[in-house]
Each structure stands twice: as structure tokens, then as C-alpha cells.
Design a protein around this motif. Structure first.
Motif, PDB file in Angstrom:
ATOM      1  N   VAL A 276       0.847  -1.201   0.000  1.00 25.63           N
ATOM      2  CA  VAL A 276       0.000   0.000   0.000  1.00 25.63           C
ATOM      3  C   VAL A 276       0.879   1.246   0.000  1.00 25.63           C
ATOM      4  O   VAL A 276       1.797   1.379   0.812  1.00 25.63           O
ATOM      5  CB  VAL A 276      -0.929   0.018   1.227  1.00 25.63           C
ATOM      6  N   ASP A 277       0.598   2.158  -0.916  1.00 27.42           N
ATOM      7  CA  ASP A 277       1.327   3.419  -1.024  1.00 27.42           C
ATOM      8  C   ASP A 277       0.500   4.525  -0.365  1.00 27.42           C
ATOM      9  O   ASP A 277      -0.574   4.875  -0.858  1.00 27.42           O
ATOM     10  CB  ASP A 277       1.583   3.754  -2.490  1.00 27.42           C
TER      11      ASP A 277
ATOM     12  N   VAL B 134      -9.239  -7.080  -5.304  1.00 25.03           N
ATOM     13  CA  VAL B 134      -8.235  -6.290  -4.597  1.00 25.03           C
ATOM     14  C   VAL B 134      -8.274  -4.854  -5.105  1.00 25.03           C
ATOM     15  O   VAL B 134      -8.218  -4.609  -6.302  1.00 25.03           O
ATOM     16  CB  VAL B 134      -6.830  -6.884  -4.800  1.00 25.03           C
ATOM     17  N   GLY B 135      -8.348  -3.900  -4.168  1.00 23.14           N
ATOM     18  CA  GLY B 135      -8.479  -2.503  -4.558  1.00 23.14           C
ATOM     19  C   GLY B 135      -9.840  -2.256  -5.169  1.00 23.14           C
ATOM     20  O   GLY B 135      -9.958  -1.640  -6.232  1.00 23.14           O
TER      21      GLY B 135
ATOM     22  N   VAL C 153      -9.695  11.612 -16.164  1.00 23.58           N
ATOM     23  CA  VAL C 153      -9.435  11.291 -14.763  1.00 23.58           C
ATOM     24  C   VAL C 153      -8.749  12.500 -14.135  1.00 23.58           C
ATOM     25  O   VAL C 153      -8.139  13.316 -14.835  1.00 23.58           O
ATOM     26  CB  VAL C 153      -8.543  10.029 -14.614  1.00 23.58           C
ATOM     27  N   PRO C 154      -8.865  12.664 -12.805  1.00 26.43           N
ATOM     28  CA  PRO C 154      -8.262  13.834 -12.155  1.00 26.43           C
ATOM     29  C   PRO C 154      -6.757  13.896 -12.373  1.00 26.43           C
ATOM     30  O   PRO C 154      -6.073  12.872 -12.409  1.00 26.43           O
ATOM     31  CB  PRO C 154      -8.584  13.615 -10.672  1.00 26.43           C
ATOM     32  N   GLU C 155      -6.231  15.096 -12.515  1.00 27.03           N
ATOM     33  CA  GLU C 155      -4.798  15.267 -12.715  1.00 27.03           C
ATOM     34  C   GLU C 155      -4.031  14.751 -11.507  1.00 27.03           C
ATOM     35  O   GLU C 155      -4.396  15.025 -10.357  1.00 27.03           O
ATOM     36  CB  GLU C 155      -4.475  16.751 -12.955  1.00 27.03           C
ATOM     37  N   GLY C 156      -2.970  14.011 -11.767  1.00 31.99           N
ATOM     38  CA  GLY C 156      -2.180  13.432 -10.689  1.00 31.99           C
ATOM     39  C   GLY C 156      -2.600  12.033 -10.292  1.00 31.99           C
ATOM     40  O   GLY C 156      -1.995  11.432  -9.399  1.00 31.99           O
ATOM     41  N   THR C 157      -3.621  11.496 -10.972  1.00 29.03           N
ATOM     42  CA  THR C 157      -4.083  10.148 -10.642  1.00 29.03           C
ATOM     43  C   THR C 157      -2.989   9.120 -10.877  1.00 29.03           C
ATOM     44  O   THR C 157      -2.823   8.187 -10.087  1.00 29.03           O
ATOM     45  CB  THR C 157      -5.327   9.775 -11.483  1.00 29.03           C
TER      46      THR C 157
ATOM     47  N   VAL D   2      -2.361  -2.363  -9.953  1.00 32.49           N
ATOM     48  CA  VAL D   2      -0.924  -2.585  -9.793  1.00 32.49           C
ATOM     49  C   VAL D   2      -0.093  -1.346 -10.107  1.00 32.49           C
ATOM     50  O   VAL D   2       1.037  -1.221  -9.621  1.00 32.49           O
ATOM     51  CB  VAL D   2      -0.442  -3.788 -10.643  1.00 32.49           C
ATOM     52  N   GLU D   3      -0.631  -0.417 -10.891  1.00 36.27           N
ATOM     53  CA  GLU D   3       0.109   0.809 -11.180  1.00 36.27           C
ATOM     54  C   GLU D   3       0.076   1.789 -10.011  1.00 36.27           C
ATOM     55  O   GLU D   3       0.658   2.877 -10.079  1.00 36.27           O
ATOM     56  CB  GLU D   3      -0.413   1.481 -12.452  1.00 36.27           C
ATOM     57  N   HIS D   4      -0.612   1.406  -8.921  1.00 39.43           N
ATOM     58  CA  HIS D   4      -0.694   2.266  -7.741  1.00 39.43           C
ATOM     59  C   HIS D   4      -0.014   1.675  -6.515  1.00 39.43           C
ATOM     60  O   HIS D   4       0.046   2.343  -5.478  1.00 39.43           O
ATOM     61  CB  HIS D   4      -2.164   2.543  -7.403  1.00 39.43           C
ATOM     62  N   VAL D   5       0.482   0.445  -6.597  1.00 41.33           N
ATOM     63  CA  VAL D   5       1.042  -0.191  -5.404  1.00 41.33           C
ATOM     64  C   VAL D   5       2.481   0.261  -5.174  1.00 41.33           C
ATOM     65  O   VAL D   5       3.179   0.693  -6.098  1.00 41.33           O
ATOM     66  CB  VAL D   5       0.977  -1.738  -5.495  1.00 41.33           C
ATOM     67  N   ALA D   6       2.923   0.136  -3.911  1.00 43.05           N
ATOM     68  CA  ALA D   6       4.280   0.558  -3.549  1.00 43.05           C
ATOM     69  C   ALA D   6       5.304  -0.521  -3.833  1.00 43.05           C
ATOM     70  O   ALA D   6       6.463  -0.217  -4.128  1.00 43.05           O
ATOM     71  CB  ALA D   6       4.311   0.939  -2.064  1.00 43.05           C
ATOM     72  N   ASP D   7       4.911  -1.780  -3.729  1.00 46.07           N
ATOM     73  CA  ASP D   7       5.838  -2.902  -3.901  1.00 46.07           C
ATOM     74  C   ASP D   7       5.138  -3.969  -4.731  1.00 46.07           C
ATOM     75  O   ASP D   7       4.387  -4.783  -4.207  1.00 46.07           O
ATOM     76  CB  ASP D   7       6.250  -3.454  -2.534  1.00 46.07           C
TER      77      ASP D   7
END
Length: 347
Positions: A78-79, A139-140, A260-264, A211-216
Motif C-alpha cells: 500500500v502506497d 483487490v483494490g 481522470v483527475p490530474e495526478g491520478t 498494480v500501477e498504484h502499489v508501492a511494492d
């Protein structure tokens, strides 16, 4: 009391004197005494060392009964930065014209992709509830956009998300449908926490746009393997890391069109399919299908494509018992063709 070195030297001097007078029996007894003295002192030292770290009996029993896992889940996938991003959008999941409109329309191809793949792998078919008896971990899950259609297909779905506000939104929305209320349960939890309570529990895991949002990422895949049954299926949709995905996925989608919102997204965290495939195979999975996905912002719709340069979907199967072949080995090519034929059909 003497220190260990002084005691040893005193006994050795005595041994030397006894040898000078030829007292062999006394010599042997003193040597035995020397060994006994040193062993006794070592034992006392060990007891003293142990006594400096008192452990309650209950903790000793608990540690003896604890089952060691193949790897540590002390690291989290989790990031926290990603959690903060989505905190502000937790109430907007079910607005089909809002920030998550592209995910709503993605259901038109990702749900048939999951459904048809699983049906091709199984000989059991339940009319009206084709996924009846299938245990799925989403998941997510966010607000439940994918969990709900899978539940309507008859699956027993557990949706997890580390953001409590997302789970509240998902719980509230499913409560409007009594059937979904029975088939779906949501938990504010990380994947690592699920590993601690459920080993090889699920038939299917879906991780769509996660998966493009996970920390590890490696820890994430390892955890998926831990909670998935042998011969179980893992479905992933995500974004490739290419120049085209940067232009269309970030510059156009976020900065120009505001799909999508900027910074997503962070381009550096996008995952090339060959990297994901290698990671899966090194953790006991066999990749069966990789299909490209294309979003048309003018029509707000998704379709399948041969190119994986932007978005793609992947299906992998966890290896079963040694010597057994996966039931998807033979029809994998047929699956790919069937997926293309069903692309764009609504559930």
C-alpha cells in the motif's frame, strides 16, 4: 567466586603438581573436574543470559504454535500517497458521468473477459448464475464497480480496499440490492492483512487498475499467490509504460480532457506487460492471455486491440500440484479468440 580463567589456571597448576609425583588417578579425576567446572560455568552463563530476557509462558506457547509463512509481510504494498489521492474521490464512485466514468464503461469488456475465461476453464455451468460457487477476491475494489457485476453473475465476492471511505461507499451501494448484500462482503484491509488470515482461500483474484498504484509490486504478486488456491486465476488490468501511454494516459487523459483527475497516475509506476509476466512466472504463475485494451474518449467506450502499448488485460493461473497440468493449457488460444469476439458486450 573465581572467574573462569583463574579457576582453570589453578586447576591446571594442580594437575601439573600431581603429574610430577606420578598420581595418574588423581590426574584423571582432576581433568574430569576441570571439564565439569567449565561445563557447569557455561551452563550458568547460558541460564544467566536467558534470565535477562524474561518471556511470559503464554508468549512462549503462542510462538510454538505460530505457523511460519514462506515470506514476511512486514513490508506493505500500500502506497500512502495513493491513498491520499483517492481520499477526495471516495463519494464519487457511482457517478457514471464523473471521474470514474472510464471505469464504469470498462466493465463492458473486463467483466466478459473474466466470465468467459472462467467458463472456458470449468465444466460446471449454472443458468442465470454462471459464476455460482466461485470465490473471488477483488483487490483494490474501490466503491465496488467490479465487485457488483461479478456478484450478479453468482460469485461470492470479497472486496478489499485500504481506504475506509471507499468501503463505506461500496457497502452503502450494495445495500440497495438484497441479493448483492448476501453475495458480497467488503473489508477495509490491505492484501497483506488478508494473507495473515486466509491462505489459499480464493478461486479467483481480480486486480483491475490497481498494480500501477502499489508501492511494492513484487510483494503484491507474492501475496496474491499466497491467498489463491492452486490452479486459481489471477486477472489484472493496468497500463503499459511507453511514450504513447504517457501522452495519452497522462497528458491527454489528465491534463487536457480531464477524463481522470490530474495526478491520478505516475508514469514511472506503469508496468510493461513483459515485466509483469516475468514477475508472475517467477512467483509460480503461468500467463495464459495478454490482450490490449483501447479507450475511445469520444464515445466513452472500450474495445480490445492487438496492441498493448497503452492499456492491457492479463490472465494468469497459479501452478497446481507438481506433475499436474493446468486446465487452461489447451484452450488458451481459443480463449484469446473468444475474448475478442465477446469484447464490448454488456453483462
Amino acid at each position: 567466586m573465581w572467574g573462569g580463567g583463574e579457576a582453570a589456571r589453578a586447576l591446571i597448576r594442580t594437575v601439573g603438581r600431581r603429574r610430577a609425583v606420578g598420581d595418574n588417578h588423581a590426574d584423571l579425576s582432576l581433568q574430569a573436574g576441570l571439564r565439569g567446572t567449565l561445563q557447569n560455568r557455561n551452563w550458568k552463563i547460558q541460564l544467566k543470559a536467558c534470565s535477562t530476557l524474561p518471556v511470559p509462558l503464554s508468549e512462549m506457547r503462542s510462538s510454538m504454535l505460530t505457523v511460519k509463512r514462506p515470506f514476511s509481510t512486514s513490508r506493505s504494498s500500500v502506497d500512502p500517497k495513493e491513498i491520499k489521492k483517492f481520499q477526495f474521490l471516495a463519494q464519487k464512485w457511482w457517478d457514471e458521468e464523473g471521474e470514474y466514468s472510464a471505469l464504469h464503461s470498462m466493465n463492458d469488456i473486463r467483466v466478459p473477459f473474466i466470465r468467459d475465461t472462467l467458463l472456458n476453464m470449468s465444466s460446471n455451468y449454472h443458468l442465470g448464475s454462471p459464476l455460482s460457487g466461485v470465490k473471488i477476491l477483488d483487490v483494490g475494489c474501490g466503491g465496488g464497480l467490479l465487485s457488483e457485476p461479478l456478484g450478479r453473475l453468482g460469485a461470492s465476492v470479497t472486496g478489499i480496499d485500504p481506504l475506509e471511505d471507499n468501503i463505506r461507499t461500496a457497502d452503502q451501494h450494495k445495500s440497495f440490492d438484497p441479493v448483492l448484500a448476501q453475495r458480497i462482503q467488503y473489508k477495509s484491509s490491505s492484501l497483506e492483512e488478508i494473507v495473515e488470515e486466509s491462505m489459499e482461500t480464493f478461486d479467483v483474484i481480480v486486480a483491475s487498475e490497481v498494480v500501477e498504484h502499489v508501492a511494492d509490486l513484487e510483494m503484491f504478486i507474492k501475496c496474491c499467490s499466497q491467498v489463491l488456491k492452486p490452479e486459481g486465476s489471477l486477472f489484472i488490468t493496468t497500463i503499459n509504460r511507453t511514450q504513447l501511454s504517457y501522452v495519452l494516459g497522462i497528458v491527454v487523459a489528465e491534463k487536457i480532457l480531464g477524463i481522470v483527475p490530474e495526478g491520478t497516475h505516475e508514469w514511472e509506476k506503469f508496468v510493461p506487460p513483459e515485466d509483469l509476466e516475468h514477475l508472475l512466472e517467477s512467483n509460480g504463475f503461468s500467463v495464459k492471455t495478454v490482450n490490449g485494451m483501447l479507450y475511445n474518449p469520444l464515445w466513452g467506450s472500450w474495445s480490445w486491440t492487438e496492441s498493448t502499448s497503452i492499456n492491457y488485460a492479463m490472465h494468469a493461473v497459479k501452478s497446481g500440484a507438481q506433475g499436474q497440468s493446468s486446465p487452461t493449457d489447451a484452450p488458451s488460444e481459443m480463449e484469446s479468440k473468444h475474448h475478442s469476439a465477446t469484447a464490448g458486450t454488456a453483462v
